[in-house]
Design an enzyme around this catalytic site. Sequence first.
Site: not given
Length: 174
Positions: A101, A143-144, A147
């Site tokens: 990341c 993954h995003e 966030h």
Amino acid sequence: MSETMTIIKLGNPVLRQESQVIENIKDEKMQLLIDELLTTVITANGVGIAAPQIAQSYRLFIVASRPNARYPHAPEMQPTAMINPRIIAHSEEIVKDWEGCLSVPGIRGLVPRYQSITVEYSDRFGNLQQQELTGFVARIFQHEYDHLDGLVFLDRVENTQDLISEEEYQKIVK
């Protein structure tokens, strides 16, 4: 070309906040934010970046898979802004693979993710899109997406034995 923004690092409280829904996608400020994210992800050699990573707590990220030094085997795709994204379905199959990341430099982790997902998001023009993503691109999306909910990949690693340095990862991937 838009300005490259500073990527905040783990420890900055914005990375742990739940992001807010974008009400007016066509707003000039939002369009500029999309351009800044596109420029920043390319400059940083990333394959994705979320608005919280540049200290903007909005439900927006870029998926920009392409081979680079950090991910030499990544598939090529057009960088895509995904606004107010949702995962609407996923496979039963879960696959563990290495992730890093831009906000957590120097560390990689083996992270379990769904192999395939069906997603819905608005594009930068406000049009609702639906897509099935698989493999590495599905991993980037997940993954995003994390966030946007205040999570980083370290929160998904099942065991500290699944963490390595970027230097050791580069020896594996070459």
